[in-house]
Scaffold this motif. Structure first.
Motif, PDB file in Angstrom:
ATOM      1  N   GLU A 164       0.842  -1.203   0.000  1.00 54.78           N
ATOM      2  CA  GLU A 164       0.000   0.000   0.000  1.00 54.78           C
ATOM      3  C   GLU A 164       0.878   1.255   0.000  1.00 54.78           C
ATOM      4  N   THR A 165       0.262   2.359  -0.372  1.00 53.09           N
ATOM      5  CA  THR A 165       0.980   3.641  -0.392  1.00 53.09           C
ATOM      6  C   THR A 165       0.476   4.527   0.739  1.00 53.09           C
ATOM      7  N   MET A 166       1.405   5.165   1.429  1.00 53.61           N
ATOM      8  CA  MET A 166       1.055   6.105   2.480  1.00 53.61           C
ATOM      9  C   MET A 166       1.853   7.387   2.288  1.00 53.61           C
ATOM     10  N   SER A 167       1.346   8.462   2.843  1.00 53.73           N
ATOM     11  CA  SER A 167       2.012   9.759   2.728  1.00 53.73           C
ATOM     12  C   SER A 167       2.690  10.104   4.039  1.00 53.73           C
ATOM     13  N   ILE A 168       3.957  10.518   3.959  1.00 54.92           N
ATOM     14  CA  ILE A 168       4.718  10.960   5.138  1.00 54.92           C
ATOM     15  C   ILE A 168       5.165  12.390   4.879  1.00 54.92           C
ATOM     16  N   ASN A 169       4.570  13.314   5.643  1.00 58.35           N
ATOM     17  CA  ASN A 169       4.863  14.746   5.456  1.00 58.35           C
ATOM     18  C   ASN A 169       4.695  15.181   3.997  1.00 58.35           C
ATOM     19  N   GLY A 170       3.687  14.621   3.328  1.00 59.55           N
ATOM     20  CA  GLY A 170       3.385  15.020   1.962  1.00 59.55           C
ATOM     21  C   GLY A 170       4.083  14.223   0.890  1.00 59.55           C
ATOM     22  N   TYR A 171       4.969  13.291   1.260  1.00 56.94           N
ATOM     23  CA  TYR A 171       5.684  12.466   0.280  1.00 56.94           C
ATOM     24  C   TYR A 171       5.112  11.047   0.304  1.00 56.94           C
ATOM     25  N   ASP A 172       4.926  10.477  -0.878  1.00 52.76           N
ATOM     26  CA  ASP A 172       4.368   9.124  -0.975  1.00 52.76           C
ATOM     27  C   ASP A 172       5.436   8.067  -0.732  1.00 52.76           C
ATOM     28  N   PHE A 173       5.101   7.102   0.136  1.00 50.41           N
ATOM     29  CA  PHE A 173       6.001   5.995   0.463  1.00 50.41           C
ATOM     30  C   PHE A 173       5.253   4.680   0.259  1.00 50.41           C
ATOM     31  N   THR A 174       5.996   3.675  -0.179  1.00 48.85           N
ATOM     32  CA  THR A 174       5.430   2.334  -0.321  1.00 48.85           C
ATOM     33  C   THR A 174       5.729   1.535   0.936  1.00 48.85           C
ATOM     34  N   ILE A 175       4.703   0.918   1.494  1.00 49.11           N
ATOM     35  CA  ILE A 175       4.872   0.102   2.702  1.00 49.11           C
ATOM     36  C   ILE A 175       5.459  -1.249   2.300  1.00 49.11           C
TER      37      ILE A 175
END
Length: 390
Positions: A164-175
């Motif tokens: 899944e994809t999540m946002s960290i401080n506005g940046y997209d990260f893949t879990i």
């Protein structure tokens, strides 16, 4: 007079005044059960804390560089330090608290940690699903993240979130992975965290400064050796200014925790032990009353040939029996309280057989010591005056 006869008479006297005897035992019962439970709670807490610390690794050393003016540690310096005897591995870290994260249509705040692949081994972190950060993620500054189950539940309502994809401080990260349950509470929960590659975090915060790192000593016995080389390295770098850094040693933390628990347990046991002394005073008072009530009986026994030591022994046996029976009941109540606490109140009470034995013997000693005065008084009664007593 035979000892068995004296014993029978002592027990007959106790049984003939059941309520008074039970009330006399009450102080002993409360004291014994209190000592057993309080020491058990102290030992249970000690084992629980030790278990939590050992999960983090007793050979773990944490270093934080304090103050913005102090120069950070470089990667090359850490690599050089890693070669020192007693040091198995080093993982530099970068942390930020209360960062904003988003997954789907849900948002939350959590703590971010950034490090290298060996971080997971050093911190004893296991993966429930997916994988950990790898060297390839660092080399290419990939936006990938390993998350705790609290983060997964808050954002996705499930722990099956690898890919899944999540946002960290506005940046997209893949879990890429989900951690196993770490435990903890509130802001210190090991399940409420996001771990990303160190190089990725350095790009996001636009800084390559390393201001904190973890050291894994070769084993528990090598901690002091590793600490010596670490202290030498930091003293040379910061000109012996110990305020420039802070060192946390898990072994020292464990020892300090054990010492604190032992002190608290000793103090609480001492307080509980006071009730045993109070119980002993109660035994002495009741035995003095018994001597007065049975003055004529003592006079008759002496008149028909009972010796002083027979009278003394009878009253000492009575006092010892009261404290002994009270001690047995106190032990049973102690075990009962421990069972209820462990099974119904989620407490950790570990009862030691040695503590039970010492507490019981102490209760016997209290009964005999405080029963000595009334027993001695009874044995010294003048038979003529005793027979005249009304």
């Amino acid at each position: 007079m035979k000892f068995t006869s004296i014993l029978k008479m002592a027990f007959f006297s106790i049984l003939s005044n059941k309520v008074r005897s039970l009330l006399t035992m009450l102080g002993i019962i409360i004291g014994i059960s209190s000592v057993i439970v309080l020491v058990g709670m102290g030992e249970g807490t000690k084992q629980k804390v030790a278990s939590q610390i050992e999960k983090l690794g007793t050979n773990l050393i944490t270093v934080n560089i304090t103050g913005n003016r102090n120069k950070a540690v470089s990667t090359s310096e850490l690599e050089e330090l890693r070669q020192k005897p007693g040091i198995k591995d080093i993982a530099p870290t970068l942390t930020q608290n209360n960062i904003n994260i988003k997954g789907g249509d849900k948002t939350a705040t959590t703590n971010m940690e950034a490090s290298t692949p060996n971080y997971f081994e050093i911190r004893k972190l296991d993966i429930a699903s997916g994988r950990t950060i790898q060297q390839n993620d660092l080399d290419n500054r990939f936006k990938v993240a390993v998350i705790g189950i609290t983060v997964a539940d808050e954002l996705f309502g499930s722990t099956n979130v690898v890919g899944e994809t999540m946002s960290i401080n506005g940046y997209d990260f893949t879990i890429i992975g989900v951690l196993t349950t770490q435990g903890g509470s509130g802001g210190n929960s090991g399940d409420d965290r996001v771990i990303i590659p160190l190089t990725t975090a350095q790009r996001l915060v636009k800084s390559t400064d390393i201001r904190s790192f973890y050291i894994e000593a070769s084993d528990k016995d090598s901690v002091d050796e590793a600490m010596g080389y670490l202290q030498l390295f930091l003293n040379n770098k910061y000109n012996n200014d110990t305020k420039s850094y802070r060192i946390f040693n898990q072994t020292s933390l464990l020892e300090t925790s054990n010492q604190t628990n032992d002190s608290m347990t000793t103090m609480l046991s001492g307080i509980a032990g006071i009730s045993l002394v109070v119980g002993g005073i109660g035994i002495m008072n009741i035995m003095l009353v018994s001597v007065i009530e049975r003055t004529k009986e003592i006079g008759i026994r002496k008149a028909i040939g009972a010796k002083r030591e027979n009278i003394l022994m009878q009253f000492l046996i009575e006092a010892g029996s009261i404290s002994g029976i009270g001690g047995i009941l106190g032990v049973l109540f102690g075990y009962a309280f421990a069972y209820v606490g462990n099974n119904y109140f989620k407490m950790s009470v570990v009862i030691s057989n040695n503590v039970v034995l010492v507490a019981f013997l102490f209760s016997l000693a209290v009964g005999v010591i405080f029963g000595m005065y009334p027993a001695n008084k009874a044995s010294k009664l003048n038979p003529i005056e005793a027979l005249r007593f009304e």
